[in-house]
Enzyme design. Sequence first.
Site, PDB file in Angstrom:
ATOM      1  N   CYS A  13      43.247 101.447  17.417  1.00 35.76           N
ATOM      2  CA  CYS A  13      43.642 101.213  18.762  1.00 35.76           C
ATOM      3  C   CYS A  13      42.659 100.527  19.619  1.00 35.76           C
ATOM      4  O   CYS A  13      41.615 100.026  18.917  1.00 35.76           O
ATOM      5  CB  CYS A  13      43.811 102.601  19.473  1.00 35.76           C
ATOM      6  SG  CYS A  13      42.268 103.522  19.921  1.00 35.76           S
ATOM      7  N   CYS A  16      39.164 102.040  19.745  1.00 34.55           N
ATOM      8  CA  CYS A  16      38.308 101.597  18.802  1.00 34.55           C
ATOM      9  C   CYS A  16      37.939 100.243  18.715  1.00 34.55           C
ATOM     10  O   CYS A  16      36.464  99.951  18.508  1.00 34.55           O
ATOM     11  CB  CYS A  16      39.035 101.685  17.269  1.00 34.55           C
ATOM     12  SG  CYS A  16      40.133 103.377  16.922  1.00 34.55           S
ATOM     13  N   ASP A 417      45.863  58.831  26.809  1.00 32.35           N
ATOM     14  CA  ASP A 417      45.181  57.589  26.231  1.00 32.35           C
ATOM     15  C   ASP A 417      46.211  56.437  25.784  1.00 32.35           C
ATOM     16  O   ASP A 417      47.315  56.949  25.423  1.00 32.35           O
ATOM     17  CB  ASP A 417      44.093  57.891  25.541  1.00 32.35           C
ATOM     18  CG  ASP A 417      43.282  56.654  24.812  1.00 32.35           C
ATOM     19  OD1 ASP A 417      43.066  55.615  25.474  1.00 32.35           O
ATOM     20  OD2 ASP A 417      43.621  56.634  23.607  1.00 32.35           O
ATOM     21  N   ASP A 590      42.512  60.131  21.133  1.00 35.39           N
ATOM     22  CA  ASP A 590      42.283  60.109  20.017  1.00 35.39           C
ATOM     23  C   ASP A 590      40.822  59.497  19.483  1.00 35.39           C
ATOM     24  O   ASP A 590      40.382  59.595  18.355  1.00 35.39           O
ATOM     25  CB  ASP A 590      43.303  59.273  19.034  1.00 35.39           C
ATOM     26  CG  ASP A 590      43.120  57.721  19.406  1.00 35.39           C
ATOM     27  OD1 ASP A 590      42.967  57.185  20.382  1.00 35.39           O
ATOM     28  OD2 ASP A 590      43.104  56.964  18.394  1.00 35.39           O
ATOM     29  N   ASP A 594      37.402  59.318  24.295  1.00 36.46           N
ATOM     30  CA  ASP A 594      38.318  60.029  24.944  1.00 36.46           C
ATOM     31  C   ASP A 594      37.719  61.492  24.804  1.00 36.46           C
ATOM     32  O   ASP A 594      38.224  62.400  25.712  1.00 36.46           O
ATOM     33  CB  ASP A 594      39.566  60.236  24.210  1.00 36.46           C
ATOM     34  CG  ASP A 594      40.246  58.921  24.223  1.00 36.46           C
ATOM     35  OD1 ASP A 594      40.641  58.419  25.385  1.00 36.46           O
ATOM     36  OD2 ASP A 594      41.019  58.696  23.307  1.00 36.46           O
TER      37      ASP A 594
END
Length: 694
Positions: A13, A16, A417, A590, A594
């Site tokens: 739970c 715990c 981009d 990419d 960037d």
Amino acid sequence: MAQATLDITGMTCAGCQSTVERALAGSPGVTTARVNLLQHQASVDYDPARTSPAQLVAQVQATGYGAALPAAGTASQAQEALEERREREYQELKRRAIITSAIAFAAMTLGMATMHDPRWHWLWMAAAGYVALGPGRSFYTRAWSALRHGGTNMDVLVALGTGAAIGYSVVETLRSGHDVYFEAAITIIALILVGRTLEARATRQTSQALRQLASLQPPLATVVRMFVEQSVPAAEVRLGEIVVVKPGERVPVDGLVLSGASAIDESMLTGEPMPVTKQAGDAVSAGTINTLGALRLKATRVGGDTTLEQVLRLLREAQTSRAPLEQLADRVSAIFVPAVVLIALVTFGGWLAMGASMSTALTRAIAVLIISCPCAMGLAVPAAVMVATGRGARLGLLIRGGEALERLARVGRVAFDKTGTLTLGKPTVSRVVPNDNAILRWAAAVERYSEHPLAKGILAEAQRRGIALGTAQDFVAEPGVGVSGMVEGHRVQVGLGEGAARVQVTVDARMLGEIHFDDPARPEAGAAIAGLKQMGLVPSLLSGDRSSAVAELAAAVGIADFAGGLLPADKLARIRAWQAAGEVVAMVGDGINDAPALAQADVGIALGTGTDIAREAAHVTLLGGRLDRVERAIRLGRAAVRVMKQNLFWAMVYNTVAIPAAALGWTSPVAASAAMALSSLSVVVNSLRLRRAA
């Protein structure tokens, strides 16, 4: 600083989870500790000069929970080991549940007929003792460990409730009384074990994507050693070795095709349904399927360094991460169990004060303890995170955990981009001025030795037109200027013209003409932008390219807000300005340039076809590189957060309604234990709906 991952056993739970997390966070040298209830794992950042993984394991074990370091090996091997351990735990839970349920059934059916016969009470006392010390023993041992270390958890509630029922019944039996609750205690333990068994069975489905990814790694590979093909374990393939992949086999390593041609099914790794054609010079990834011809590869990444292993490792990390919404559950759980114990004591005293019998008051207090389990609250967010990130992996989306999902759900602007993101990043020849094949023939003869993207475009166009390529001597490349060489006794120069979208071809100092280029938009770009607009998002285009080229592309794909000629710092400044105005921004890119913008954005989305640096800086990676997955990522984030909030809402409503009902005597302890088990199961089942999201 170093990081360690621990396998944790015995957690049931949110209490715990909090106990283990507090124990680890309080250890010397530990900076952060994150414990995942569903994964049964802890991720710890620590100072190796002050502590060690072995000491961290001992720290967890001291609190009464099991802990161990994962077995050495690749991420797929670690996942297989984890799944095996989960299966053993599930089978053990099921065994205990079946035994206890059989005893509970006998106790409830025969108990009704023998409840007024004190002689039978000794039999039910023996049965309750066996259940408490056998199948249900873990409730009491873990409850004692938690209390001994100043913590509380669900086991404390169960142990107090059933322990009080059994203890009271023992006293009644010894004095030949009639009010015994042995069968109720047995049934409560049986129902809780059945609930946990069903929960364990359901939660196995939340890690389905991890299991499927781990199964993609073939156990064996065919390598060429000493000119002979040999079958060896895939983990033993060495960098640079020649690997043979036959039709129908999975690729065992990342590699570069040396010879052969085939179509590779990459669907499980990238989400792309159509096989991708591969030939000499193309890269292939481990775990993909070779569908047609035989291939000979040069191994470029092996063992734990393959793309498959990296995806699996990142997905495991994502599912172990904590979402901000979990902080609410953590705060509630921290005070929940002590508050419930106090409410149970008040309930017991209140009923006695109102003149109820000892047995009635005890029954009401036990019902409060049993019905109040915070399991559903502890599972509410991590269950949704696990299913959502797994669903993302199936769609070709690598999402870095719950925080990324929550941020995706709040995105209002998506900045793109240009080159390599909205466009293919592969310049193609748009026209030759004048349209003379001789211009291409001279240029291609020199450019065949160049690695520049424009050179590849020239060569591709020459091949398309069927132009025979000549041979250049004395090749010279001048960065930012162009290339030159001697072709058939003539000095040929190919230099950049005005702007970066054209080159000039000169032979013996006489200009023959120009070659113009175009970097076409990705086929799905327009539809992807339209989809984002329909969701109410604002698309923007930020590029370092010429303003005219940026404006042309923006018009083609339907973006009204755009800017060209931007340096990486300029992109960063624009994103910060939007954020300062209160917008939640996603950045899609990419390239290396960037990376700063991806890191600054609320959600950085990198194309899987881009650079490693861009992917590292991003919160989401599009494994197949398709832009329409941006929309799916945001939809998935919204769906995941919706389910998280539903789970938390119903978990809180359950406890808000259930505790007063138990205290007022409207719910029996047995019914309370059934309701508690169903509440946890409902959270997991609701989260599993995300397997069809986006």
